[in-house]
Design a protein around this motif. Sequence first.
Motif, PDB file in Angstrom:
ATOM      1  N   SER A  45     -38.798 135.941 102.352  1.00 48.32           N
ATOM      2  CA  SER A  45     -38.185 137.165 101.613  1.00 48.32           C
ATOM      3  C   SER A  45     -39.224 138.319 101.391  1.00 48.32           C
ATOM      4  CB  SER A  45     -37.766 136.503 100.336  1.00 48.32           C
ATOM      5  OG  SER A  45     -37.507 137.754  99.504  1.00 48.32           O
ATOM      6  N   LEU A  85     -33.402 135.650  95.709  1.00 51.62           N
ATOM      7  CA  LEU A  85     -33.062 135.463  97.094  1.00 51.62           C
ATOM      8  C   LEU A  85     -31.740 135.652  97.339  1.00 51.62           C
ATOM      9  CD1 LEU A  85     -35.285 132.282  97.897  1.00 51.62           C
ATOM     10  CD2 LEU A  85     -35.785 134.642  98.168  1.00 51.62           C
ATOM     11  N   GLU A  88     -30.846 139.493  97.665  1.00 57.62           N
ATOM     12  CA  GLU A  88     -31.441 139.953  98.592  1.00 57.62           C
ATOM     13  C   GLU A  88     -30.755 139.540 100.072  1.00 57.62           C
ATOM     14  OE1 GLU A  88     -35.562 140.410 101.466  1.00 57.62           O
ATOM     15  OE2 GLU A  88     -35.705 138.940  99.651  1.00 57.62           O
ATOM     16  N   ILE A 248     -33.674 133.654 104.741  1.00 57.17           N
ATOM     17  CA  ILE A 248     -33.372 133.189 103.365  1.00 57.17           C
ATOM     18  C   ILE A 248     -32.119 132.244 103.318  1.00 57.17           C
ATOM     19  CG2 ILE A 248     -32.416 134.261 101.349  1.00 57.17           C
ATOM     20  CD1 ILE A 248     -33.829 136.756 101.924  1.00 57.17           C
TER      21      ILE A 248
END
Length: 280
Positions: A45, A85, A88, A248
């Motif tokens: 990430s 996460l 994102e 991810i």
Amino acid sequence: MSALHFPCTIFKTQNRMDDYSAKDMRCGDLSESQLKTHFHLLDVSTRANPYTLTRITPFTQPQSMFYGSRGEGEKITRQQCASILFDEFRDLSRLFSIYGPYKHLIEKMITHMQNGNSTPFRDVSLDRALKEQILNDKTEISTLLRIKEVIKNYIDWGTNTYPLEKKDELRKAISGGKLPKFDRFQDNYNGMGITVHDTWATHITIKSLYIENDRYRVVVHYKIQDHFGLDSDDILNTKFSQFHFFRIWFVLQRYNQFGFKPFMTNMEATVEITGGRSES
């Protein structure tokens, strides 16, 4: 001659519906060392480090000119890290979902992975996309057009029925075609390629066949299931592993400190076929 009675399921894939033992349905089964050593998932990430549970800032990114000037990043909880996460993950999904009526689906499905605890996912947009895909496929390997060809060829016009002994002709015709999938060029950008792409299991059922005055009308039902999950082969493929999006996803699903569950994506569509005895 016996007639085929409806509804009648004429095709099933070898892959089963609701197969929670499939490789891409695994979760929380890999350690940090396995993720780093076997899958080379060191850089996961740009916002948080899932292994050290720290925020990533310009001062903690190795490629940054500020790297190391302020030591290690801020410590965060595992729950905070997962939330970062997932945010994102959603933001990066927009790279694969640029336009069209289905571009919202991937973010909705990521959120379902975050909160749904592996419950199956349904959405009217998925059903609509499936129906459009089936109806718009005019190629010679279209399963719908192949069903129509077989029905037309084997109808017993004397009794206005379809012969039971010709049931397997329908299965063979479908097996020689291409089942509905979202692997067309436009699916790379309209949101369907990233949400579904290929499919796991398909059942095709003729719900009814009505024949009168040398005309026929067939109602066909497609039930399709996909898995919103990644297996090891997916992330070992450089086509996918080069993107933080898939890195991810894999870590959120497979890392034993997270273990967010994949889920079944269910789609259904009912379509009609009509034609006549004399059509070419």
